[in-house]
Design a protein around this motif. Sequence first.
Motif, PDB file in Angstrom:
ATOM      1  N   ALA A 146      -4.057   6.196   7.994  1.00 57.01           N
ATOM      2  CA  ALA A 146      -5.014   6.251   9.097  1.00 57.01           C
ATOM      3  C   ALA A 146      -6.270   5.447   8.788  1.00 57.01           C
ATOM      4  O   ALA A 146      -7.047   5.127   9.692  1.00 57.01           O
ATOM      5  N   ASP A 147      -6.457   5.100   7.517  1.00 59.59           N
ATOM      6  CA  ASP A 147      -7.646   4.369   7.084  1.00 59.59           C
ATOM      7  C   ASP A 147      -7.268   3.005   6.512  1.00 59.59           C
ATOM      8  O   ASP A 147      -7.982   2.446   5.686  1.00 59.59           O
ATOM      9  N   MET A 200       0.853  -1.184   0.000  1.00 53.89           N
ATOM     10  CA  MET A 200       0.000   0.000   0.000  1.00 53.89           C
ATOM     11  C   MET A 200       0.893   1.240   0.000  1.00 53.89           C
ATOM     12  O   MET A 200       1.719   1.424   0.889  1.00 53.89           O
ATOM     13  N   THR A 201       0.708   2.082  -1.002  1.00 56.54           N
ATOM     14  CA  THR A 201       1.463   3.321  -1.094  1.00 56.54           C
ATOM     15  C   THR A 201       0.602   4.475  -0.588  1.00 56.54           C
ATOM     16  O   THR A 201      -0.587   4.560  -0.904  1.00 56.54           O
ATOM     17  N   VAL A 202       1.200   5.343   0.174  1.00 59.04           N
ATOM     18  CA  VAL A 202       0.484   6.496   0.711  1.00 59.04           C
ATOM     19  C   VAL A 202       0.083   7.431  -0.426  1.00 59.04           C
ATOM     20  O   VAL A 202       0.890   7.713  -1.324  1.00 59.04           O
ATOM     21  N   ARG A 243       0.834   5.083  14.724  1.00 52.73           N
ATOM     22  CA  ARG A 243      -0.058   4.448  15.702  1.00 52.73           C
ATOM     23  C   ARG A 243      -1.296   3.793  15.063  1.00 52.73           C
ATOM     24  O   ARG A 243      -1.636   2.650  15.424  1.00 52.73           O
ATOM     25  N   PRO A 244      -1.989   4.469  14.116  1.00 51.40           N
ATOM     26  CA  PRO A 244      -3.156   3.815  13.513  1.00 51.40           C
ATOM     27  C   PRO A 244      -2.811   2.499  12.823  1.00 51.40           C
ATOM     28  O   PRO A 244      -3.621   1.565  12.826  1.00 51.40           O
ATOM     29  N   TRP A 288      -4.238  -1.061  14.093  1.00 55.59           N
ATOM     30  CA  TRP A 288      -4.975  -1.895  13.130  1.00 55.59           C
ATOM     31  C   TRP A 288      -4.338  -3.275  13.026  1.00 55.59           C
ATOM     32  O   TRP A 288      -5.039  -4.307  13.035  1.00 55.59           O
ATOM     33  N   ALA A 289      -3.012  -3.316  12.919  1.00 56.70           N
ATOM     34  CA  ALA A 289      -2.313  -4.600  12.791  1.00 56.70           C
ATOM     35  C   ALA A 289      -2.569  -5.490  13.993  1.00 56.70           C
ATOM     36  O   ALA A 289      -2.844  -6.690  13.849  1.00 56.70           O
ATOM     37  N   LYS A 290      -2.523  -4.898  15.173  1.00 57.92           N
ATOM     38  CA  LYS A 290      -2.748  -5.687  16.383  1.00 57.92           C
ATOM     39  C   LYS A 290      -4.174  -6.216  16.428  1.00 57.92           C
ATOM     40  O   LYS A 290      -4.396  -7.404  16.720  1.00 57.92           O
ATOM     41  N   SER A 291      -5.137  -5.371  16.129  1.00 56.37           N
ATOM     42  CA  SER A 291      -6.545  -5.774  16.213  1.00 56.37           C
ATOM     43  C   SER A 291      -6.945  -6.774  15.136  1.00 56.37           C
ATOM     44  O   SER A 291      -7.907  -7.525  15.310  1.00 56.37           O
ATOM     45  N   SER A 292      -6.186  -6.796  14.036  1.00 57.26           N
ATOM     46  CA  SER A 292      -6.543  -7.709  12.933  1.00 57.26           C
ATOM     47  C   SER A 292      -5.765  -9.022  12.988  1.00 57.26           C
ATOM     48  O   SER A 292      -5.859  -9.831  12.057  1.00 57.26           O
ATOM     49  N   GLY A 293      -4.985  -9.222  14.053  1.00 51.44           N
ATOM     50  CA  GLY A 293      -4.337 -10.516  14.249  1.00 51.44           C
ATOM     51  C   GLY A 293      -2.963 -10.676  13.630  1.00 51.44           C
ATOM     52  O   GLY A 293      -2.462 -11.801  13.503  1.00 51.44           O
ATOM     53  N   VAL A 294      -2.321  -9.574  13.246  1.00 51.64           N
ATOM     54  CA  VAL A 294      -0.968  -9.656  12.701  1.00 51.64           C
ATOM     55  C   VAL A 294      -0.019 -10.205  13.773  1.00 51.64           C
ATOM     56  O   VAL A 294      -0.068  -9.800  14.936  1.00 51.64           O
ATOM     57  N   LYS A 295       0.836 -11.136  13.379  1.00 53.71           N
ATOM     58  CA  LYS A 295       1.725 -11.806  14.332  1.00 53.71           C
ATOM     59  C   LYS A 295       3.046 -11.060  14.544  1.00 53.71           C
ATOM     60  O   LYS A 295       3.623 -11.106  15.630  1.00 53.71           O
ATOM     61  N   HIS A 296       3.538 -10.395  13.497  1.00 55.24           N
ATOM     62  CA  HIS A 296       4.898  -9.867  13.523  1.00 55.24           C
ATOM     63  C   HIS A 296       4.899  -8.488  12.881  1.00 55.24           C
ATOM     64  O   HIS A 296       4.467  -8.342  11.729  1.00 55.24           O
TER      65      HIS A 296
END
Length: 341
Positions: A84-85, A50-52, A110-111, A115-123
């Motif tokens: 952020a989205d 994903m590119t900003v 931070r966003p 998001w990564a933590k809440s979506s189950g990203v491991k690393h």
Amino acid sequence: MSCLRWISYGAAAADKKKVFILNTNSGGHAVIGFYFAKELLGSGHEVTIMTVGDEGSDKMKKPPFNRFSEITSAGGKTVWGDPADVGNVVAGATFDVVLDNNGKDLDTVRPVIDWAKSSGVKHFLFISSAGIYKPTDEPPHVEGDVVKADAGHVGVEKYIAEVFGSWAVFRPQYMIGSGNNKDCEEWFFDHKNRPVPIPGSGMQLTNIAHVRDLSSMLTLAVEKPEAASCNIFNCVSNRTVTLDGMARLCAEAAGLPVEIVHYDPKAVGADAKKAFPFRNMHFYAEPRAPKDRLGWEGTTNLQDDLKERFKEYVKIGRDKKPMQFEIDDKILEALKVPVAV
């Protein structure tokens, strides 16, 4: 949060991962995400980059973005949007690993972390900067050295360690490589048939790595999460080069002689940060942790790599492009150094 013991979960180094790369749309770091995506795809991993910003922006007409077909043709997915989205941009897709190669402060990153933590990203992997080390009387900078407490990257590093049980931080310096859109070697190539003004003695040491080495280090962190977890890695070459040496190597790559002129920025009234692409001081880190923990080996060879870069410099026609040297001319005029017209 304490660091996860990956081995207890039965993670295998050969496991194919789903990797999400958040890539900056400016500066020299964008090429890291480009190389990383291609290397991961070549190793059989799934990649979304994903590119900003917007796909239709003028920035996307420049390298490395105008070469993203090399990613999609290898099976990767490219998307654009606001960090952020990020959750809406990826539309609920799940990933094993996330690399943030964009943010420089906690407000921006931070966003993505949340998001990564809440979506189950491991690393979670983060591209920080070797520029956060405090200047030292005992170079090189090594992992664990004191950093500038007020640096934006430092706040990000701390928050990642608080949120994730498995993370890795990478601190790059200067880099070269095809697709880079921030002048490094090009600055020297531009000075063909002109004196090359270098601030100070020219003996200042710095570190310049080919981006393929940065990419290989990141790929090892994906494939060896148990070794990478909860570690900071200097993402740099294993050799240093003097500023004068860089000028000579670039001239050699171009097959041209070089005239180096040294100057005191204060004496000539020049801002070295604007006049020269590198810091006017010893500034170099050493990749001890990547070698010890990941088994990483660098391949950067400036003599050969700069020849490759000069060929591309000529191929894109930059050698024929009209150049302005206003700052140089002021420096050389103050030094009474003649310039051929």
